[in-house]
Scaffold this motif. Structure first.
Motif, PDB file in Angstrom:
ATOM      1  N   ASN A  66       0.673   5.069 -12.542  1.00 44.35           N
ATOM      2  CA  ASN A  66       0.035   5.017 -11.240  1.00 44.35           C
ATOM      3  C   ASN A  66      -0.028   6.402 -10.601  1.00 44.35           C
ATOM      4  O   ASN A  66      -0.220   6.537  -9.406  1.00 44.35           O
ATOM      5  CB  ASN A  66       0.796   4.078 -10.304  1.00 44.35           C
ATOM      6  N   ASN A  67       0.156   7.423 -11.405  1.00 46.55           N
ATOM      7  CA  ASN A  67       0.224   8.780 -10.885  1.00 46.55           C
ATOM      8  C   ASN A  67      -1.135   9.207 -10.332  1.00 46.55           C
ATOM      9  O   ASN A  67      -2.103   9.349 -11.076  1.00 46.55           O
ATOM     10  CB  ASN A  67       0.665   9.741 -11.995  1.00 46.55           C
ATOM     11  N   SER A 115       9.042   5.296  -2.443  1.00 49.21           N
ATOM     12  CA  SER A 115       7.598   5.484  -2.607  1.00 49.21           C
ATOM     13  C   SER A 115       7.087   6.495  -1.581  1.00 49.21           C
ATOM     14  O   SER A 115       7.438   6.418  -0.399  1.00 49.21           O
ATOM     15  CB  SER A 115       6.862   4.153  -2.426  1.00 49.21           C
ATOM     16  N   GLN A 116       6.240   7.400  -2.054  1.00 52.08           N
ATOM     17  CA  GLN A 116       5.724   8.438  -1.172  1.00 52.08           C
ATOM     18  C   GLN A 116       4.229   8.638  -1.387  1.00 52.08           C
ATOM     19  O   GLN A 116       3.749   8.654  -2.520  1.00 52.08           O
ATOM     20  CB  GLN A 116       6.452   9.766  -1.408  1.00 52.08           C
ATOM     21  N   LEU A 117       3.511   8.779  -0.272  1.00 54.19           N
ATOM     22  CA  LEU A 117       2.082   9.095  -0.269  1.00 54.19           C
ATOM     23  C   LEU A 117       1.314   8.124  -1.166  1.00 54.19           C
ATOM     24  O   LEU A 117       1.736   7.004  -1.375  1.00 54.19           O
ATOM     25  CB  LEU A 117       1.857  10.557  -0.658  1.00 54.19           C
ATOM     26  N   GLY A 118       0.136   8.541  -1.671  1.00 54.95           N
ATOM     27  CA  GLY A 118      -0.601   7.720  -2.617  1.00 54.95           C
ATOM     28  C   GLY A 118      -1.883   7.131  -2.056  1.00 54.95           C
ATOM     29  O   GLY A 118      -2.483   7.656  -1.115  1.00 54.95           O
ATOM     30  N   ARG A 119      -2.308   5.994  -2.654  1.00 57.04           N
ATOM     31  CA  ARG A 119      -3.565   5.340  -2.299  1.00 57.04           C
ATOM     32  C   ARG A 119      -3.337   3.842  -2.113  1.00 57.04           C
ATOM     33  O   ARG A 119      -2.491   3.235  -2.784  1.00 57.04           O
ATOM     34  CB  ARG A 119      -4.616   5.553  -3.405  1.00 57.04           C
ATOM     35  N   ILE A 120      -4.148   3.248  -1.229  1.00 59.94           N
ATOM     36  CA  ILE A 120      -4.072   1.814  -0.977  1.00 59.94           C
ATOM     37  C   ILE A 120      -5.459   1.199  -1.147  1.00 59.94           C
ATOM     38  O   ILE A 120      -6.478   1.865  -0.987  1.00 59.94           O
ATOM     39  CB  ILE A 120      -3.551   1.512   0.442  1.00 59.94           C
ATOM     40  N   ALA A 121      -5.488  -0.102  -1.483  1.00 57.67           N
ATOM     41  CA  ALA A 121      -6.745  -0.843  -1.602  1.00 57.67           C
ATOM     42  C   ALA A 121      -6.530  -2.229  -1.026  1.00 57.67           C
ATOM     43  O   ALA A 121      -5.502  -2.872  -1.270  1.00 57.67           O
ATOM     44  CB  ALA A 121      -7.197  -0.922  -3.054  1.00 57.67           C
ATOM     45  N   TYR A 122      -7.541  -2.707  -0.288  1.00 60.64           N
ATOM     46  CA  TYR A 122      -7.446  -3.981   0.434  1.00 60.64           C
ATOM     47  C   TYR A 122      -8.399  -4.984  -0.209  1.00 60.64           C
ATOM     48  O   TYR A 122      -9.566  -4.685  -0.466  1.00 60.64           O
ATOM     49  CB  TYR A 122      -7.845  -3.747   1.885  1.00 60.64           C
ATOM     50  N   ILE A 152      -2.994  -3.591  -2.641  1.00 62.04           N
ATOM     51  CA  ILE A 152      -2.494  -2.845  -3.808  1.00 62.04           C
ATOM     52  C   ILE A 152      -2.102  -1.448  -3.343  1.00 62.04           C
ATOM     53  O   ILE A 152      -2.832  -0.815  -2.576  1.00 62.04           O
ATOM     54  CB  ILE A 152      -3.568  -2.738  -4.914  1.00 62.04           C
ATOM     55  N   TYR A 153      -0.946  -0.977  -3.830  1.00 62.36           N
ATOM     56  CA  TYR A 153      -0.455   0.345  -3.425  1.00 62.36           C
ATOM     57  C   TYR A 153      -0.069   1.154  -4.657  1.00 62.36           C
ATOM     58  O   TYR A 153       0.780   0.743  -5.441  1.00 62.36           O
ATOM     59  CB  TYR A 153       0.740   0.188  -2.484  1.00 62.36           C
ATOM     60  N   PHE A 154      -0.713   2.322  -4.809  1.00 58.71           N
ATOM     61  CA  PHE A 154      -0.377   3.287  -5.853  1.00 58.71           C
ATOM     62  C   PHE A 154       0.242   4.521  -5.190  1.00 58.71           C
ATOM     63  O   PHE A 154      -0.478   5.367  -4.654  1.00 58.71           O
ATOM     64  CB  PHE A 154      -1.635   3.734  -6.611  1.00 58.71           C
ATOM     65  N   PRO A 155       1.554   4.637  -5.176  1.00 56.22           N
ATOM     66  CA  PRO A 155       2.165   5.830  -4.570  1.00 56.22           C
ATOM     67  C   PRO A 155       2.048   7.048  -5.488  1.00 56.22           C
ATOM     68  O   PRO A 155       1.869   6.903  -6.700  1.00 56.22           O
ATOM     69  CB  PRO A 155       3.627   5.419  -4.396  1.00 56.22           C
ATOM     70  N   GLN A 156       2.143   8.229  -4.892  1.00 57.75           N
ATOM     71  CA  GLN A 156       2.210   9.440  -5.715  1.00 57.75           C
ATOM     72  C   GLN A 156       3.583   9.575  -6.344  1.00 57.75           C
ATOM     73  O   GLN A 156       3.726  10.120  -7.436  1.00 57.75           O
ATOM     74  CB  GLN A 156       1.895  10.673  -4.859  1.00 57.75           C
ATOM     75  N   LYS A 157       4.581   9.107  -5.644  1.00 61.48           N
ATOM     76  CA  LYS A 157       5.925   9.066  -6.199  1.00 61.48           C
ATOM     77  C   LYS A 157       6.428   7.638  -6.033  1.00 61.48           C
ATOM     78  O   LYS A 157       6.514   7.120  -4.922  1.00 61.48           O
ATOM     79  CB  LYS A 157       6.855  10.039  -5.473  1.00 61.48           C
ATOM     80  N   GLY A 158       6.771   6.997  -7.131  1.00 61.54           N
ATOM     81  CA  GLY A 158       7.190   5.606  -7.080  1.00 61.54           C
ATOM     82  C   GLY A 158       6.320   4.753  -7.991  1.00 61.54           C
ATOM     83  O   GLY A 158       5.377   5.225  -8.623  1.00 61.54           O
ATOM     84  N   LYS A 159       6.606   3.482  -8.028  1.00 62.75           N
ATOM     85  CA  LYS A 159       5.935   2.562  -8.940  1.00 62.75           C
ATOM     86  C   LYS A 159       4.813   1.822  -8.231  1.00 62.75           C
ATOM     87  O   LYS A 159       4.937   1.412  -7.078  1.00 62.75           O
ATOM     88  CB  LYS A 159       6.951   1.562  -9.500  1.00 62.75           C
ATOM     89  N   SER A 191       3.476  -1.310  11.858  1.00 67.32           N
ATOM     90  CA  SER A 191       3.981  -0.586  10.689  1.00 67.32           C
ATOM     91  C   SER A 191       4.686  -1.523   9.727  1.00 67.32           C
ATOM     92  O   SER A 191       5.311  -2.510  10.132  1.00 67.32           O
ATOM     93  CB  SER A 191       4.930   0.531  11.109  1.00 67.32           C
ATOM     94  N   VAL A 192       4.547  -1.207   8.441  1.00 67.65           N
ATOM     95  CA  VAL A 192       5.164  -1.981   7.367  1.00 67.65           C
ATOM     96  C   VAL A 192       5.817  -0.995   6.404  1.00 67.65           C
ATOM     97  O   VAL A 192       5.200   0.014   6.031  1.00 67.65           O
ATOM     98  CB  VAL A 192       4.117  -2.828   6.614  1.00 67.65           C
ATOM     99  N   ASN A 193       7.022  -1.278   5.991  1.00 69.84           N
ATOM    100  CA  ASN A 193       7.698  -0.395   5.056  1.00 69.84           C
ATOM    101  C   ASN A 193       7.147  -0.562   3.643  1.00 69.84           C
ATOM    102  O   ASN A 193       6.867  -1.679   3.205  1.00 69.84           O
ATOM    103  CB  ASN A 193       9.201  -0.666   5.040  1.00 69.84           C
ATOM    104  N   VAL A 194       7.025   0.548   2.958  1.00 73.04           N
ATOM    105  CA  VAL A 194       6.669   0.511   1.539  1.00 73.04           C
ATOM    106  C   VAL A 194       7.972   0.499   0.738  1.00 73.04           C
ATOM    107  O   VAL A 194       9.052   0.729   1.289  1.00 73.04           O
ATOM    108  CB  VAL A 194       5.802   1.728   1.168  1.00 73.04           C
ATOM    109  N   PRO A 195       7.918   0.215  -0.572  1.00 72.97           N
ATOM    110  CA  PRO A 195       9.156   0.194  -1.356  1.00 72.97           C
ATOM    111  C   PRO A 195       9.935   1.501  -1.248  1.00 72.97           C
ATOM    112  O   PRO A 195       9.353   2.585  -1.165  1.00 72.97           O
ATOM    113  CB  PRO A 195       8.645  -0.034  -2.784  1.00 72.97           C
ATOM    114  N   ALA A 196      11.237   1.405  -1.243  1.00 74.33           N
ATOM    115  CA  ALA A 196      12.105   2.574  -1.116  1.00 74.33           C
ATOM    116  C   ALA A 196      11.774   3.601  -2.192  1.00 74.33           C
ATOM    117  O   ALA A 196      11.611   3.255  -3.368  1.00 74.33           O
ATOM    118  CB  ALA A 196      13.565   2.150  -1.215  1.00 74.33           C
TER     119      ALA A 196
END
Length: 707
Positions: A528-529, A485-492, A501-508, A478-483
């Protein structure tokens, strides 16, 4: 003679020319044998009731909140889905809010169908052949089988046990209705109020008058008001009246052969009524919410009651003296799917029922499935989970790496699975400690053993974490995401195993160049919504290029944004905006740098071979609800393309081997439940022609070439 030969030659030329022109549909049925199958999971969804027929042995039904209604196959001990004929335009009918059986005719069953109050259609469905076929009766009033605690109450339908023509139906918003002709027509019972909006009438039962046992009574639990009874009064008239001091929070009701009414509530425990007075018989003051209650058909004094709230392994209480005293039933779960956790047993227990044909046998249902014991009287009762055929998970995400396990699924409530064998129940779920949902999955193209997952502990991302695997999903870190940040999409990244790359639903929106150890902001993105505030958000607006490890794509408001330096900087790729849509998926073609497609629901499907600088609409595709690239034909250089949508006015599933120039219709010939809101699609990267589809309550499916 020459003129005739000339005319004949002209006609032949015209015919040959005509045959060379492609048909306007540009769609053909798959020339190769194609089949669809369910991918077995083994339970996992809320069974809101089990009902056993009182006169027909081994006729058992289960209703679910989002997966339809099932009938038990007692020989093979598996559930037979009964609503798989329902297609996507009527998918709301997969939610079952109530169920009733005809005591005199075991072939007849009624269900109150409708998932959501704002969904359509809702109706009372009737079957005269044990659920093989169904007829809509036309009582098109809102049912709400999903999204509230009242779904496990009931039953809201009851058939008169002495006259099959008569039945009563309680509704959520519109009061009580009755039919005197087996559901052919309906009339409202105006003497009974509507109850609390959205809750309404959740329990209807027939019984006998405790004072005059030859007389029939109908009881109706009206939420927020109390219990109404229809019985013969002192003046000889059959009328409805509110029972004095009756509970306003009725969950379920049952009536003994002697006429004693037993009532469970969600805030007052359990009460019984002898026709004159109420007695509180709650087994334990530790709990106030009880739903399931059942009376042994062979012994009026033998009663079971189940706690509804308070966690997992909830108590089941047993009384042998009509509720005067209770004992807690000791229970253990034996046979169950190997991936099940210890808390998947008597969790949010919805119903408990004696089997009248097998003394000692009892069924129970809860968040995860149906359980059965063959002897409820044992000091330690032994239970088995009946899960085969009950495939009720909700798909959230999926991935199909080019090596290793061919299919990974992320699902609601049960995390997700590494499907090393899609035709057998998974041995374990994804090893994401503390998580319940997986909302996004991606893999490293150069080494698919490296996979990343975005997990959440609940529907709203209260705790959102990134998980990294280096062994094809067998283990994770497990790795923490920025404080914040909630849910969203990731790309490798396709070539850099450290770039995410991480696009959270809530957060930057952020990127990491060290596999999530630290995160950096990015420049050039307008937003990034990804939309929505819960896990039930299906747009995939972020994608990694499958060839260039520094290239990623992001969609926003008609424009595709592109980065070519690993996310540090983004720029708008297309000047001419694409149509607006509420359904969006961006995907880069494997092994084809610069080729990226955007699926836009009712606006269609768009292709670019310039990394998004310009797009061409794929002709003949009127809508693209779901879309995916998969492995191409052997020896080919282009991937296969799959869509769920409308091609030349034909709705269904389609495959193209030539990048959308022509399409093959691969829609299942027989319905298999795939119409229950298909919402996730990924195509196999290892096997040509294979595709995976996830639904909103009927689980996961695969389509492939038959051998």
């Amino acid at each position: 003679m020459r003129m005739f030969r000339l005319l004949k030659l002209v006609l032949i030329v015209i015919l040959m020319y005509t045959l060379m022109i492609p048909t306007s549909s540009n769609v053909v049925q798959s020339a190769e044998s194609y089949r669809w199958d369910q991918i077995p999971i083994g339970g996992g969804g809320y069974v809101t009731a089990v009902v056993v027929h009182p006169t027909e042995p081994d006729l058992v039904y289960a209703r679910t909140d989002i997966g339809g209604v099932y009938r038990l196959d007692p020989i093979n001990n598996r559930w037979i889905p009964l609503l798989d004929h329902i297609e996507a335009d009527e998918s709301n009918l997969y939610g079952i809010d109530g169920i009733a059986l005809d005591h005199q005719n075991p072939d007849i069953i009624y269900i109150a169908a409708g998932k959501y109050a704002n969904g359509s259609p809702s109706d009372i469905l009737k079957s005269t052949d044990r659920g093989e076929t169904w007829t809509r009766t036309g009582l098109n009033l809102r049912n709400v089988s999903n999204g509230n605690i009242h779904r496990a109450m009931g039953e809201s339908i009851a058939v008169n046990p002495s006259n099959s023509n008569y039945l009563h139906v309680g509704t959520r918003y519109d009061g009580l209705y009755t039919s005197s002709n087996g559901g052919d027509t309906w009339s409202q019972v105006r003497e009974v109020p509507y109850g609390l909006s959205g809750q309404g009438i959740r329990s209807v039962v027939y019984g006998v008058n405790p004072a005059a046992k030859h007389e029939q009574v109908v009881y109706v639990g009206v939420r927020g008001i109390g219990i109404f009874a229809k019985m013969k009064r002192s003046n000889g008239q059959m009328t409805w009246e509110l029972i004095r001091n009756s509970p306003e929070s009725t969950a379920r009701m049952t009536v003994s052969k002697s006429g004693i009414l037993y009532v469970t509530t969600d805030n007052r425990g359990i009460l019984k009524y002898n026709g004159k007075q109420w007695t509180n018989i709650t087994p334990s003051s530790e709990y106030s919410s009880y739903y399931g209650i059942s009376i042994d058909p062979s012994n009026d004094n033998h009663i079971l009651a189940a706690v509804r709230t308070g966690g997992s392994n909830l108590p089941l209480y047993r009384s042998t003296n009509s509720g005067q005293t209770w004992t807690s039933v000791n229970k253990t779960l034996n046979d169950r799917p190997p991936w099940w956790t210890s808390n998947m047993f008597f969790s949010a227990t919805s119903s408990i029922v004696f089997d009248p044909h097998h003394p000692g046998r009892v069924y129970a249902s809860d968040w995860s499935g149906v359980f059965k014991t063959d002897d409820i009287t044992q000091p330690m009762t032994q239970w088995d989970a009946i899960t085969d055929g009950h495939e009720e998970v909700v798909a959230l995400s999926a991935a199909t790496p080019p090596q290793g396990a061919a299919f990974f699924s992320g699902v609601a409530d049960q995390v997700g699975f590494r499907h090393s064998d899609i035709f057998n129940t998974p041995i374990q779920d994804l090893p994401l400690a503390g998580m319940q949902e997986v909302v996004s999955i991606d893999y490293h193209e150069a080494d698919p053993n490296q996979i990343i997952y975005l997990g959440s502990n609940d529907w709203y991302g209260t705790i959102t974490k990134l998980f990294v695997s280096t062994d094809n999903g067998l283990t994770t870190t497990s790795v923490n995401v920025p404080a914040g940040s909630q849910l969203g999409r990731i790309a490798y990244s396709a070539s850099n195993p450290d770039l995410i790359i991480y696009f959270p639903q809530k957060g930057k929106a952020v990127r990491s160049t060290n596999k999530g150890v630290t995160w950096q902001s990015m420049n050039g993105l307008p937003s990034n919504n990804t939309g929505g505030e819960s896990i039930f958000t299906y747009n995939q607006t972020l994608a990694a290029d499958r060839t260039n490890g520094n290239k990623f794509y992001a969609y926003y408001a008609g424009h595709l944004y592109r980065t070519i330096n690993g996310g540090a900087n983004w720029m708008k790729a297309n000047i001419v905006a694409l149509p607006q849509s509420e359904k969006i998926k961006v995907e880069a073609a494997p092994e084809m740098e610069n080729v990226v497609w955007v699926s836009l629901g009712g606006a269609g499907l768009y292709a670019s071979n310039s990394s998004g600088a310009a797009f061409t609409k794929i002709q003949n595709v009127q809508s693209s609800e779901l879309f995916a690239f998969g492995k191409g034909k052997s020896g080919g250089v282009t991937p296969a393309v799959f869509i769920y949508g409308t091609v030349n006015q034909v709705k269904g599933f389609f495959r193209s081997y030539n990048m959308g120039l022509t399409w093959e219709n691969i829609t299942p010939e027989t319905e298999i439940g795939i119409g229950n809101e298909p919402q996730v699609m990924e195509a196999d990267r290892q096997t040509y022609g294979k595709v995976y589809v996830g639904t909103n309550g009927r689980g996961l499916f695969t389509g492939y070439f038959a051998q």
